[in-house]
Design a protein around this motif. Structure first.
Motif, PDB file in Angstrom:
ATOM      1  N   VAL A  38       0.827  -1.213   0.000  1.00 42.98           N
ATOM      2  CA  VAL A  38       0.000   0.000   0.000  1.00 42.98           C
ATOM      3  C   VAL A  38       0.858   1.259   0.000  1.00 42.98           C
ATOM      4  O   VAL A  38       0.330   2.365   0.119  1.00 42.98           O
ATOM      5  CB  VAL A  38      -0.943   0.018   1.225  1.00 42.98           C
ATOM      6  N   SER A  40       2.949   3.981  -1.750  1.00 44.58           N
ATOM      7  CA  SER A  40       3.181   4.583  -3.061  1.00 44.58           C
ATOM      8  C   SER A  40       4.193   5.717  -3.002  1.00 44.58           C
ATOM      9  O   SER A  40       4.465   6.354  -4.010  1.00 44.58           O
ATOM     10  CB  SER A  40       1.860   5.106  -3.639  1.00 44.58           C
ATOM     11  N   TYR A  90      -2.061   6.630   2.063  1.00 34.76           N
ATOM     12  CA  TYR A  90      -1.951   5.219   2.442  1.00 34.76           C
ATOM     13  C   TYR A  90      -3.318   4.538   2.391  1.00 34.76           C
ATOM     14  O   TYR A  90      -3.437   3.376   1.977  1.00 34.76           O
ATOM     15  CB  TYR A  90      -1.360   5.084   3.840  1.00 34.76           C
ATOM     16  N   GLY A  93      -4.119   3.813  -1.088  1.00 28.55           N
ATOM     17  CA  GLY A  93      -3.342   2.648  -1.519  1.00 28.55           C
ATOM     18  C   GLY A  93      -3.935   1.356  -0.997  1.00 28.55           C
ATOM     19  O   GLY A  93      -3.928   0.327  -1.704  1.00 28.55           O
ATOM     20  N   ASP A  96      -7.020   0.609  -3.071  1.00 27.90           N
ATOM     21  CA  ASP A  96      -6.590   0.132  -4.390  1.00 27.90           C
ATOM     22  C   ASP A  96      -6.087  -1.306  -4.302  1.00 27.90           C
ATOM     23  O   ASP A  96      -6.370  -2.132  -5.183  1.00 27.90           O
ATOM     24  CB  ASP A  96      -5.489   1.042  -4.939  1.00 27.90           C
ATOM     25  N   TYR A  97      -5.357  -1.615  -3.235  1.00 26.47           N
ATOM     26  CA  TYR A  97      -4.852  -2.976  -3.030  1.00 26.47           C
ATOM     27  C   TYR A  97      -6.015  -3.958  -2.861  1.00 26.47           C
ATOM     28  O   TYR A  97      -5.981  -5.077  -3.377  1.00 26.47           O
ATOM     29  CB  TYR A  97      -3.954  -2.999  -1.792  1.00 26.47           C
TER      30      TYR A  97
END
Length: 223
Positions: A38, A40, A90, A93, A96-97
């Motif tokens: 997570v 980036s 975060y 992320g 998105d994960y």
């Protein structure tokens, strides 16, 4: 033995900076443990930025708030803004994960969500502590400052209970406010009064709700 007046003792306890500084340092240290799935941004960026911003704060007032400089409050607010922004990145992320179909490791999900949630609580606890009635230095009765209107209404401020007449909120009280806002997604015993604190509490509750919803959604999917 010289007996310290109760009001002075309460004020000195209220004026401690080290609990807030320690809480921020713990959160910055936790950023190193954010899972790579997570992450980036460079792992060192937020801890380095936070350490650089904390140096003048700790140097000026390492343990107690004995000196007040307007620029110090802006430095601290900049640090808090960075914490919240990075925490939001975060969280994005993490979402998105989860939605990418690669979320096969439950430990990554739980660990990421826990770090985001703890960072959210501590960052907003310091924010409430720093903005309420102009900050901890302005709230101290022995300083000749024009105290701003209260941003948060604590129950001790409204109840006439013996022994609480000279009560002042400390960092632990604001930490509890942030914790309850992150768990109940709303104020509990302490009410937000000003628009700025209502906006802060809205953002904090939204981050917490999304973080917990991500974990819950994955748990339902696994079950």
């Amino acid at each position: 033995m010289i007996k310290v007046p109760k009001a002075v003792a309460l004020s000195k306890k209220h004026m401690r900076r080290w609990p807030a500084s320690l809480a921020v340092l713990v959160v910055l240290a936790l950023q190193v443990a954010v899972p790579a799935q997570v992450l980036s941004l460079p792992r060192w960026l937020l801890p380095a930025m936070g350490a650089a911003l904390l140096v003048p704060l700790v140097w000026m007032n390492p343990f107690h708030l004995s000196r007040d400089e307007p620029w110090l409050r802006w430095v601290e607010l900049a640090l808090l803004g960075a914490l919240v922004v990075f925490n939001g990145i975060y969280l994005a992320g993490l979402i998105d994960y989860l939605t990418s179909g690669n979320a096969t490791d439950g430990m990554v999900l739980v660990k990421s969500a826990l770090l985001i949630w703890v960072t959210n609580v501590v960052a907003f606890a310091v924010w409430y502590w720093e903005v309420d009635r102009g900050g901890p230095f302005a709230r101290a009765p022995e300083h000749e400052h024009e105290v701003e209107r209260a941003d948060l209404l604590f129950p001790q401020m409204t109840a006439e209970i013996p022994g609480w007449e000279k009560w002042l909120p400390g960092f632990t009280d604001y930490l509890f406010v942030a914790f309850t806002a992150a768990t109940a997604f709303s104020p509990t015993d302490t009410m937000p009064l000003s628009a700025r604190v209502k906006a802060l509490m809205t953002v904090q509750s939204a981050i917490s709700l999304l973080t917990i919803a991500v974990v819950a959604a994955r748990a339902v999917n696994v079950l």
